[in-house]
Design an enzyme around this catalytic site. Structure first.
Site, PDB file in Angstrom:
ATOM      1  CG  HIS A 171       1.175  -0.897   3.671  1.00  0.00           C
ATOM      2  ND1 HIS A 171       1.208  -0.283   2.438  1.00  0.00           N
ATOM      3  CD2 HIS A 171       0.955   0.082   4.583  1.00  0.00           C
ATOM      4  CE1 HIS A 171       0.998   1.013   2.605  1.00  0.00           C
ATOM      5  NE2 HIS A 171       0.837   1.258   3.896  1.00  0.00           N
TER       6      HIS A 171
ATOM      7  CG  PHE B  15      -2.604  -2.935  -9.002  1.00  0.00           C
ATOM      8  CD1 PHE B  15      -2.710  -2.445  -7.707  1.00  0.00           C
ATOM      9  CD2 PHE B  15      -1.847  -2.222  -9.919  1.00  0.00           C
ATOM     10  CE1 PHE B  15      -2.089  -1.265  -7.326  1.00  0.00           C
ATOM     11  CE2 PHE B  15      -1.215  -1.033  -9.548  1.00  0.00           C
ATOM     12  CZ  PHE B  15      -1.341  -0.561  -8.243  1.00  0.00           C
TER      13      PHE B  15
END
Length: 152
Positions: free
Chosen positions: A117, A59
């Site tokens: 994040h 990914f």
């Protein structure tokens, strides 16, 4: 006293969906201090450096493409236990596994678009802060209510 700091980034999906003030508000209400803040569209190189630990994962390319696809709000937050508290406020990486009341539990559905994040530990926080911010972009200041936030 050593001040604990963590790095957070509101990803392009969080910015585009208008969640910046909500997310900042959650950390302010918790009692943490914002000492670094900027909005930018990350270069591919910055994204690759940031997610370098995932370089060999399937990914990685999509992650780099996504994080550099639009504006990101990069932040440094400071306070006692801020790294662990931020992880709890953010919620599980997979939004469908995140608890209600967390940022991802309330605002995200898909792992590829999970809003935010956050550094996962002290060493990661130091690395990410130094990667995203120059020293002169960090504002070291004292809150007027610091004595009310935690026991000394």
């Amino acid at each position: 006293m050593i001040k604990e700091r963590t790095f957070l980034a509101i990803k392009p999906d969080g910015v585009q969906r208008g969640y910046v003030s909500d997310i900042i508000g959650r950390f302010e209400k918790k009692g943490f201090k914002l000492v670094g803040l900027k909005q930018l569209i990350p270069t591919k190189q910055l994204a690759q450096d940031h997610y370098g630990v995932h370089r060999e994962r399937p990914f990685f390319k999509d992650l780099v493409e996504f994080i550099s696809s639009g504006p990101v709000v990069a932040m440094i937050w400071e306070g006692e236990g801020v790294i662990l508290s931020a992880r709890k406020l953010i919620g599980a990486t997979k939004p469908l596994e995140a608890e209600p009341g967390t940022i991802r539990g309330d605002l995200a559905i898909d792992i590829g678009r999970n809003i935010i994040h956050g550094s996962d530990g002290e060493e990661t926080a130091k690395f990410e802060i130094n990667l995203w911010f120059n020293q002169d972009e960090i504002c070291d200041w004292e809150t007027s209510d610091s004595e009310w936030r935690a026991e000394n």
